[in-house]
Design a protein around this motif. Structure first.
Motif, PDB file in Angstrom:
ATOM      1  N   ASP A  38       0.858  -1.182   0.000  1.00 54.96           N
ATOM      2  CA  ASP A  38       0.000   0.000   0.000  1.00 54.96           C
ATOM      3  C   ASP A  38       0.895   1.233   0.000  1.00 54.96           C
ATOM      4  O   ASP A  38       1.815   1.336   0.817  1.00 54.96           O
ATOM      5  CB  ASP A  38      -0.887   0.046   1.257  1.00 54.96           C
ATOM      6  N   ILE A  39       0.629   2.174  -0.907  1.00 59.37           N
ATOM      7  CA  ILE A  39       1.348   3.446  -0.947  1.00 59.37           C
ATOM      8  C   ILE A  39       0.359   4.546  -0.604  1.00 59.37           C
ATOM      9  O   ILE A  39      -0.649   4.721  -1.287  1.00 59.37           O
ATOM     10  CB  ILE A  39       1.985   3.695  -2.324  1.00 59.37           C
ATOM     11  N   GLU A  40       0.640   5.270   0.478  1.00 55.56           N
ATOM     12  CA  GLU A  40      -0.274   6.300   0.946  1.00 55.56           C
ATOM     13  C   GLU A  40       0.170   7.670   0.450  1.00 55.56           C
ATOM     14  O   GLU A  40       1.334   8.052   0.596  1.00 55.56           O
ATOM     15  CB  GLU A  40      -0.324   6.302   2.477  1.00 55.56           C
ATOM     16  N   THR A  41      -0.762   8.406  -0.154  1.00 60.61           N
ATOM     17  CA  THR A  41      -0.507   9.791  -0.550  1.00 60.61           C
ATOM     18  C   THR A  41      -1.341  10.686   0.360  1.00 60.61           C
ATOM     19  O   THR A  41      -2.043  10.203   1.253  1.00 60.61           O
ATOM     20  CB  THR A  41      -0.897  10.033  -2.014  1.00 60.61           C
ATOM     21  N   ASP A  42      -1.268  12.004   0.131  1.00 63.02           N
ATOM     22  CA  ASP A  42      -2.034  12.907   0.977  1.00 63.02           C
ATOM     23  C   ASP A  42      -3.500  12.956   0.593  1.00 63.02           C
ATOM     24  O   ASP A  42      -4.270  13.710   1.184  1.00 63.02           O
ATOM     25  CB  ASP A  42      -1.436  14.317   0.955  1.00 63.02           C
ATOM     26  N   LYS A  43      -3.914  12.137  -0.390  1.00 66.44           N
ATOM     27  CA  LYS A  43      -5.308  12.107  -0.798  1.00 66.44           C
ATOM     28  C   LYS A  43      -5.908  10.708  -0.733  1.00 66.44           C
ATOM     29  O   LYS A  43      -7.006  10.525  -0.227  1.00 66.44           O
ATOM     30  CB  LYS A  43      -5.464  12.664  -2.222  1.00 66.44           C
ATOM     31  N   VAL A  44      -5.206   9.711  -1.286  1.00 67.23           N
ATOM     32  CA  VAL A  44      -5.745   8.355  -1.356  1.00 67.23           C
ATOM     33  C   VAL A  44      -4.641   7.350  -1.058  1.00 67.23           C
ATOM     34  O   VAL A  44      -3.455   7.684  -1.013  1.00 67.23           O
ATOM     35  CB  VAL A  44      -6.350   8.045  -2.750  1.00 67.23           C
TER      36      VAL A  44
END
Length: 406
Positions: A38-44
């Motif tokens: 899982d790669i988390e961004t500041d949106k999704v």
């Protein structure tokens, strides 16, 4: 055959991401399309799956590391792998240990789904997987949690948290728990501070009699649901429609500031604030002037379900010319919502509460709701803000005005 596992192509609005959870470790056999990380961004949260059957050979990026678009994060060796051999060679675990296995060890489950299951105190055995090969998805966990909630609250039942044996805490001892802030929560904090520090934010209030809307809803809700394939008639669609009409009349409220310019938008894209497990997100309803009440209700419901499952796309949360936030669902009686930049205004809905009101010289008990409009005073004057809020009040107290555009 060696293959480089790369981060996905991030949208232009996303500079980078961070490794949230590695679902597989080096040396573990992997099936095609099985979730790796899982790669988390500041949106999704973005998921990276295996390109083929094979083995994850090494990790280039560890959990917590920052990654750029299309950056190499791991090395992968493609080729058929006998997944039964490691299981046969592994020593048999004691019964007590197998009973304590995490949901991810009981059945195929993505890290995001596993986290939701752990938060809801659910095991994989209690969740019916609908994904490929019986894989448990986030939607499966959300559905199982909603089904299990009534049973857990039955009289005489001991909550899962209290049934777990906890180490005794000495009298007077105080405990603390420190967890890293997620990228989404950090971004929310940045945006809120930016709105507070860089705008001349002001809030005006009014109240609306919800009885006409409640009577209309009570009269037609069954027929509405039957006609529109199970879509329920709620309050949000009326507020969205009323706000859309009011935005047409007060274009300043639908505008935004870009440097030294004022941008007047010739369309109404209304964001609806939705609370999720990862934080507050604001998916956007596009061209609400062209949407029906049923279309608005079904879209908002879909947004809510996918927000809980972490499946909202970045494009669905970008843009927007106005925002509606409904704190009333949590019991808020009055609040001052913070602007969602670069928008110039946000409408806050609140709890419906019966109050004695003077009507034609007589006291009546009416279901009232406080409305709050926060706006950027650099762009919107008090007259426009108050006129906008009064227009919404008038349309909600006389719903025929929405249809007749009065």
């Amino acid at each position: 055959m060696a293959i480089e596992i790369k981060a996905p192509q991030f949208p232009e609005s996303v500079a980078d991401g961070s490794i949230a959870t590695w679902h597989k470790q080096p040396g573990e056999p992997v099936s095609r399309d099985e979730l790796l990380v899982d790669i988390e961004t500041d949106k999704v949260v973005l998921e990276v799956v295996a390109p083929a059957d094979g083995t994850l050979t090494s990790l280039v990026k560890n959990e917590g590391d920052t990654v750029l678009s299309l950056e190499v994060i791991a090395q992968f060796e493609a080729g058929a792998v006998d997944q039964a051999a490691p299981a046969e060679a592994a020593p048999q675990a004691p019964a007590a240990e197998s009973a304590e296995q995490s949901p991810s060890e009981d059945a195929p489950m993505s890290p995001a789904a596993r986290r939701l299951a752990e938060e809801a105190n659910l095991t994989a055995a209690a969740i019916q997987g609908t994904g490929k090969g019986g894989r448990i998805t986030k939607e499966d966990v959300v559905k199982a949690a909603s089904t299990a909630a009534p049973a857990q609250s039955a009289p005489g039942m001991i909550p899962a948290e209290s049934s777990a044996a906890a180490a005794p805490v000495a009298a007077g001892a105080r405990t603390e728990k420190r967890v890293p802030m997620t990228r989404l929560r950090k971004r929310i904090a940045e945006r809120l501070l930016e709105a507070t520090n860089e705008t001349a934010m002001l809030t005006t209030f009014n109240e609306v009699n919800m009885k006409p809307i409640m009577d209309l809803r009570k009269r037609y809700k069954d027929q509405f649901e039957k006609t529109h394939n199970g879509t329920r008639l709620g309050f949000m669609s009326f507020f969205v429609k009323a706000a859309t009409e009011a935005l047409k009349r007060q274009p300043e409220v639908n505008a935004s500031i870009d440097g030294d310019d004022i941008v007047y938008h010739g369309y109404q894209d209304i964001g609806v604030a939705v609370s999720s497990n990862r934080g507050l997100v604001v998916p956007v309803l596009r061209d609400t002037g062209r949407m029906s009440l049923a279309g608005i209700e079904s879209t908002i419901r879909d947004f809510g379900e996918r927000a809980q499952a972490g499946q909202l796309g970045i494009d669905e949360m970008q843009g927007g010319t106005f925002t509606i936030s409904n704190g009333g669902v949590f019991g808020s009686l009055m609040s001052t919502p913070i602007l969602n930049l670069p928008q110039a205004a946000i409408l806050g809905m609140h709890k419906i509460q019966e109050r004695p009101m003077a009507v034609n010289g007589k006291v009546e008990i009416l279901p009232m709701m406080y409305l709050a409009l926060s706006y950027d005073h650099r762009l919107i004057d008090g007259k426009e803000a108050v006129t906008f809020l009064v227009a919404i009040k008038d349309m909600l107290e006389d719903p025929a005005r929405i249809l007749l555009e009065l």
